[in-house]
Scaffold this motif. Structure first.
Motif, PDB file in Angstrom:
ATOM      1  N   LEU A   1       0.778  -1.095   0.125  1.00 36.87           N
ATOM      2  CA  LEU A   1       0.130  -0.062  -0.044  1.00 36.87           C
ATOM      3  C   LEU A   1       0.929   1.331  -0.107  1.00 36.87           C
ATOM      4  O   LEU A   1       1.304   1.771   1.016  1.00 36.87           O
ATOM      5  CB  LEU A   1      -0.975  -0.168   1.126  1.00 36.87           C
ATOM      6  CG  LEU A   1      -2.024  -1.152   1.206  1.00 36.87           C
ATOM      7  CD1 LEU A   1      -2.893  -1.058   2.380  1.00 36.87           C
ATOM      8  CD2 LEU A   1      -2.744  -0.963  -0.002  1.00 36.87           C
TER       9      LEU A   1
ATOM     10  N   ILE B   1       0.073   4.229  -0.781  1.00 35.37           N
ATOM     11  CA  ILE B   1      -0.750   5.613  -0.363  1.00 35.37           C
ATOM     12  C   ILE B   1      -1.109   5.206   0.907  1.00 35.37           C
ATOM     13  O   ILE B   1      -1.531   4.556   1.524  1.00 35.37           O
ATOM     14  CB  ILE B   1      -2.074   5.525  -1.157  1.00 35.37           C
ATOM     15  CG1 ILE B   1      -1.859   5.754  -2.695  1.00 35.37           C
ATOM     16  CG2 ILE B   1      -2.753   6.832  -0.646  1.00 35.37           C
ATOM     17  CD1 ILE B   1      -2.949   5.878  -3.495  1.00 35.37           C
TER      18      ILE B   1
ATOM     19  N   VAL C   1      -5.216   1.733  -4.770  1.00 37.04           N
ATOM     20  CA  VAL C   1      -3.776   2.018  -4.999  1.00 37.04           C
ATOM     21  C   VAL C   1      -3.581   1.759  -6.393  1.00 37.04           C
ATOM     22  O   VAL C   1      -2.862   2.398  -7.129  1.00 37.04           O
ATOM     23  CB  VAL C   1      -2.950   1.247  -4.010  1.00 37.04           C
ATOM     24  CG1 VAL C   1      -1.325   1.254  -4.319  1.00 37.04           C
ATOM     25  CG2 VAL C   1      -3.076   1.637  -2.533  1.00 37.04           C
TER      26      VAL C   1
ATOM     27  N   SER D   1      -1.920   4.084  -9.589  1.00 39.23           N
ATOM     28  CA  SER D   1      -0.208   3.482 -10.049  1.00 39.23           C
ATOM     29  C   SER D   1      -0.195   3.316 -11.472  1.00 39.23           C
ATOM     30  O   SER D   1      -0.564   2.443 -12.235  1.00 39.23           O
ATOM     31  CB  SER D   1      -0.238   2.078  -9.689  1.00 39.23           C
ATOM     32  OG  SER D   1      -0.211   2.124  -8.081  1.00 39.23           O
TER      33      SER D   1
END
Length: 241
Positions: free
Chosen positions: A3, A5, A28, A32
């Motif tokens: 993760l 973020i 996420v 990405s």
């Protein structure tokens, strides 16, 4: 996928978009970019391209149904044209900027340094990927709520703006008031984040000025302001942007 973020950032995103994820890995994944995935030596499936593919299909379905129900007298060709304008790269990137999606993108260092956060293609792809992630996490109803709130809002103004060059041309031709021309009056900023300023003329008279990250985008804004000026001359009012 790890993760990347932070929880507090994920909560910020969820508050902005109006949806809380049960599985934040999907969130996420949606943010990405391939440059980030390559830099972190992750697998190809960790980038948002597959999610974008899914989101594109969900967006088209929901937009089609929305327009079908709202514009009951509009024929297939007109519906297709309107849908294309609402889900095009320029429109999606505009919607992405409205909710500040660029602040949360996971980009490789090189992409970030060369203006990737403000690139229309990256923003529109992330918007579609986010739709795909919401669909997978919360189903069609939640995806529909997000799309209607953040993409299908203010349709009349968006329709005018994103088709402004065509509409301006039709207005001028219908009144037979002269020939339209566009002129580049300035360009500034570094190569990776350059901005252009264009003016639109009817004959020798300037009718609008616009700025954008491409000449085409600047011309669209100029044409939009030209439409508003023509309307003002007719007594219809309107404010330039």
């Amino acid at each position: 996928m790890n993760l990347f973020i932070r929880p507090e950032k994920a909560e910020e995103i969820e508050k902005i978009i109006g949806y809380s994820f049960k599985d934040r890995k999907l969130l996420v994944n949606a943010f990405s970019h391939s440059s980030f995935v390559n830099e972190k030596h992750l697998t190809k499936s960790d980038c948002n391209e597959r999610m974008e593919f899914l989101g594109d299909a969900v967006l088209e379905l929901i937009t089609s149904e929305y327009l079908f129900r709202r514009y009951k007298e509009m024929q297939e060709g007109e519906l297709t044209k309107l849908r294309a304008g609402l889900v095009c790269e320029a429109s999606l990137s505009y919607s992405a900027r409205e909710i500040k999606l660029y602040e949360y993108l996971l980009l490789g260092h090189g992409e970030a340094m060369t203006g990737g956060r403000n690139r229309d293609s990256i923003l529109s792809d992330a918007m579609e990927a986010l739709i795909g992630a919401i669909y997978l996490d919360g189903g069609l109803t939640n995806a529909k709520e997000f799309i209607e709130k953040h993409i299908l809002n203010d349709i009349e103004n968006k329709k005018l703006f994103f088709d402004s060059k065509t509409i301006f041309q039709e207005m001028v031709q219908s009144e037979n008031i002269g020939v339209i021309s566009y002129k580049l009056i300035d360009e500034y900023g570094p190569d990776h984040d350059k901005k252009f300023r264009e003016a639109v003329y009817i004959g020798d008279k300037e009718y609008g000025i616009g700025e954008g990250h491409t000449k085409k985008a600047a011309e669209q804004v100029a044409a939009y302001n030209g439409i508003l000026k023509l309307r003002a001359e007719r007594g219809e009012g309107g404010l330039c942007i």
